[in-house]
Design a protein around this motif. Structure first.
Motif, PDB file in Angstrom:
ATOM      1  N   ARG A  32       0.743  -0.997  -0.102  1.00 57.88           N
ATOM      2  CA  ARG A  32       0.107  -0.277   0.061  1.00 57.88           C
ATOM      3  C   ARG A  32       0.833   1.199   0.074  1.00 57.88           C
ATOM      4  O   ARG A  32       1.782   1.513   0.817  1.00 57.88           O
ATOM      5  CB  ARG A  32      -0.861   0.061   1.101  1.00 57.88           C
ATOM      6  CG  ARG A  32      -1.886  -0.962   1.390  1.00 57.88           C
ATOM      7  CD  ARG A  32      -2.923  -0.556   2.560  1.00 57.88           C
ATOM      8  NE  ARG A  32      -2.388  -0.022   3.810  1.00 57.88           N
ATOM      9  CZ  ARG A  32      -3.159   0.504   4.657  1.00 57.88           C
ATOM     10  NH1 ARG A  32      -4.750   0.313   4.489  1.00 57.88           N
ATOM     11  NH2 ARG A  32      -2.760   0.666   5.982  1.00 57.88           N
ATOM     12  N   THR A  84      -1.599   7.369  -0.577  1.00 55.47           N
ATOM     13  CA  THR A  84      -2.732   7.292  -1.588  1.00 55.47           C
ATOM     14  C   THR A  84      -3.702   6.047  -0.870  1.00 55.47           C
ATOM     15  O   THR A  84      -4.725   5.838  -1.076  1.00 55.47           O
ATOM     16  CB  THR A  84      -2.489   7.106  -2.836  1.00 55.47           C
ATOM     17  OG1 THR A  84      -1.587   5.807  -3.081  1.00 55.47           O
ATOM     18  CG2 THR A  84      -1.547   8.105  -3.410  1.00 55.47           C
ATOM     19  N   ILE A 124      -3.340   3.387  -2.302  1.00 56.53           N
ATOM     20  CA  ILE A 124      -3.516   2.406  -3.439  1.00 56.53           C
ATOM     21  C   ILE A 124      -2.370   1.372  -3.681  1.00 56.53           C
ATOM     22  O   ILE A 124      -1.010   1.565  -3.274  1.00 56.53           O
ATOM     23  CB  ILE A 124      -3.465   3.293  -4.621  1.00 56.53           C
ATOM     24  CG1 ILE A 124      -4.626   4.212  -4.547  1.00 56.53           C
ATOM     25  CG2 ILE A 124      -3.354   2.646  -5.940  1.00 56.53           C
ATOM     26  CD1 ILE A 124      -4.808   5.294  -5.465  1.00 56.53           C
ATOM     27  N   THR A 130      -8.986  -1.589   3.782  1.00 55.45           N
ATOM     28  CA  THR A 130      -9.742  -0.825   2.809  1.00 55.45           C
ATOM     29  C   THR A 130     -10.148  -1.793   1.636  1.00 55.45           C
ATOM     30  O   THR A 130     -10.956  -1.606   0.779  1.00 55.45           O
ATOM     31  CB  THR A 130      -8.744   0.269   1.859  1.00 55.45           C
ATOM     32  OG1 THR A 130      -7.784  -0.218   1.058  1.00 55.45           O
ATOM     33  CG2 THR A 130      -8.276   1.402   2.707  1.00 55.45           C
ATOM     34  N   GLY A 152      -8.075  -2.802  -0.694  1.00 55.78           N
ATOM     35  CA  GLY A 152      -7.547  -2.348  -1.859  1.00 55.78           C
ATOM     36  C   GLY A 152      -6.486  -3.637  -2.395  1.00 55.78           C
ATOM     37  O   GLY A 152      -6.455  -3.936  -3.330  1.00 55.78           O
ATOM     38  N   SER A 153      -5.646  -3.802  -1.335  1.00 53.03           N
ATOM     39  CA  SER A 153      -4.577  -4.892  -1.643  1.00 53.03           C
ATOM     40  C   SER A 153      -5.367  -6.328  -2.297  1.00 53.03           C
ATOM     41  O   SER A 153      -4.874  -6.734  -3.035  1.00 53.03           O
ATOM     42  CB  SER A 153      -3.614  -5.245  -0.578  1.00 53.03           C
ATOM     43  OG  SER A 153      -3.020  -3.920   0.093  1.00 53.03           O
ATOM     44  N   SER A 156      -8.406  -6.999  -3.157  1.00 53.22           N
ATOM     45  CA  SER A 156      -9.060  -6.677  -4.264  1.00 53.22           C
ATOM     46  C   SER A 156      -8.049  -6.754  -5.551  1.00 53.22           C
ATOM     47  O   SER A 156      -8.445  -7.404  -6.632  1.00 53.22           O
ATOM     48  CB  SER A 156     -10.070  -5.605  -4.366  1.00 53.22           C
ATOM     49  OG  SER A 156     -10.667  -5.466  -5.640  1.00 53.22           O
ATOM     50  N   ALA A 157      -7.105  -5.888  -5.497  1.00 55.35           N
ATOM     51  CA  ALA A 157      -6.015  -5.956  -6.583  1.00 55.35           C
ATOM     52  C   ALA A 157      -5.507  -7.361  -6.933  1.00 55.35           C
ATOM     53  O   ALA A 157      -5.431  -7.746  -8.040  1.00 55.35           O
ATOM     54  CB  ALA A 157      -5.152  -4.795  -6.319  1.00 55.35           C
ATOM     55  N   GLY A 179     -13.497  -2.758   3.720  1.00 54.44           N
ATOM     56  CA  GLY A 179     -12.976  -3.777   2.957  1.00 54.44           C
ATOM     57  C   GLY A 179     -13.775  -4.909   2.637  1.00 54.44           C
ATOM     58  O   GLY A 179     -13.681  -5.439   1.357  1.00 54.44           O
ATOM     59  N   VAL A 232     -15.715  -3.672  -0.268  1.00 55.01           N
ATOM     60  CA  VAL A 232     -15.010  -3.754  -1.603  1.00 55.01           C
ATOM     61  C   VAL A 232     -14.946  -5.065  -2.274  1.00 55.01           C
ATOM     62  O   VAL A 232     -15.119  -5.291  -3.565  1.00 55.01           O
ATOM     63  CB  VAL A 232     -13.688  -3.099  -1.341  1.00 55.01           C
ATOM     64  CG1 VAL A 232     -12.471  -3.429  -2.485  1.00 55.01           C
ATOM     65  CG2 VAL A 232     -13.775  -1.612  -1.086  1.00 55.01           C
ATOM     66  N   ASP A 257     -16.390  -5.768  -5.803  1.00 59.62           N
ATOM     67  CA  ASP A 257     -15.448  -6.059  -7.000  1.00 59.62           C
ATOM     68  C   ASP A 257     -15.487  -7.452  -7.369  1.00 59.62           C
ATOM     69  O   ASP A 257     -15.323  -7.817  -8.531  1.00 59.62           O
ATOM     70  CB  ASP A 257     -14.005  -5.654  -6.503  1.00 59.62           C
ATOM     71  CG  ASP A 257     -13.845  -4.119  -6.160  1.00 59.62           C
ATOM     72  OD1 ASP A 257     -14.622  -3.593  -6.542  1.00 59.62           O
ATOM     73  OD2 ASP A 257     -13.010  -3.708  -6.121  1.00 59.62           O
TER      74      ASP A 257
END
Ligand code: PRP
Ligand code: URA
Length: 207
Positions: free
Chosen positions: A102, A106, A108, A134, A136-137, A139-140, A164, A167, A171
């Motif tokens: 991360r 950001t 991201i 979040t 983000g990690s 999901s990506a 999270g 998300v 996603d």
């Protein structure tokens, strides 16, 4: 696919030890190891099976064996802390690695490393990471693993935040999410509250 929150008494007991800010790295790691075994037991309970003909010392019978290869994928770094426990329960699992970091400003995530065994398409892929903040990690990571061919994916995290979970559900509605526990929220820095702090730093002693 539904999100499962295990809420398991022994896991919650060990998690409280991990959450305590005074818990040292070695105890943190030992408890994560033990929780990983308990989670692996829960997560594998309904894996698909096929019949297998064997002969016991008494008579022939139709037994069962796992239908698909299991590929365990820790999200680096902190996901590594769940690998030993899972491998003790599923010794035939192959291991892939994906590095997601991360950006602290950001939030991201960026992929910085990836290596997978062959056969992702036909395997059950279990992605492990102690923290779903979040989202983000994770999901990506799921997006990138799907792009490499994986179709049957489960995401296993120790502590999740509602943000999270949302998300992942939005996603990747096809991915089964399993959490040991669901915490309250994220703080302004993207840390889970009450959480356990930075899992990677606490696991590897890098804070
Ligand atoms: C942590 C954790 C997750 C991610 C969760 O890793 O292990 O991978 O944060 O946060 P998110 O849901 O908001 O993406 P981090 O990026 O700190 O890297 P590390 O494991 O190398 O410490
Ligand atoms: N990553 C962590 O290690 N801890 C958090 O609380 C959030 C993201």
């Amino acid at each position: 696919m539904a999100t499962t929150i295990l809420n398991h008494a022994l896991i919650d007991h060990k998690l409280t030890i991990m959450r305590d800010k005074d818990t040292k790295t070695i105890v943190f790691k030992d408890n994560l190891d033990e929780i990983a075994m308990l989670m692996a037991y829960e997560v594998t309970k309904e894996l698909p099976l096929v019949d297998k003909e064997i002969v016991t010392p008494i008579c022939p019978m139709i037994g069962k064996e796992l239908k698909k290869q299991i590929i365990l994928v820790p999200i680096l770094r902190a996901g590594i802390g769940l690998v030993d426990g899972f491998r003790r329960i599923i010794p035939t699992a192959k291991i892939g690695h994906i590095g997601m970091a991360r950006n602290e400003e950001t939030l991201i995530p960026e992929e910085y490393y990836a290596k997978f065994p062959s056969g992702l398409e036909d395997s059950i892929v279990i992605i492990v990471d102690p923290m779903l903040a979040t989202g983000g990690s994770a999901s990506a990571a799921i997006t990138n693993i799907k792009a490499r061919g994986a179709k049957d994916i489960r995401l296993v995290c120790l502590v999740g935040a509602p943000e999270g979970v949302k998300v992942i559900e939005e996603d990747h509605p096809d991915v089964e999410l399993i959490l040991a526990t669901l915490d309250e929220k994220l703080n302004e820095k993207g840390y889970i509250v009450p959480g356990l702090g930075d899992a990677g730093d606490r696991l590897f002693g890098t804070d």
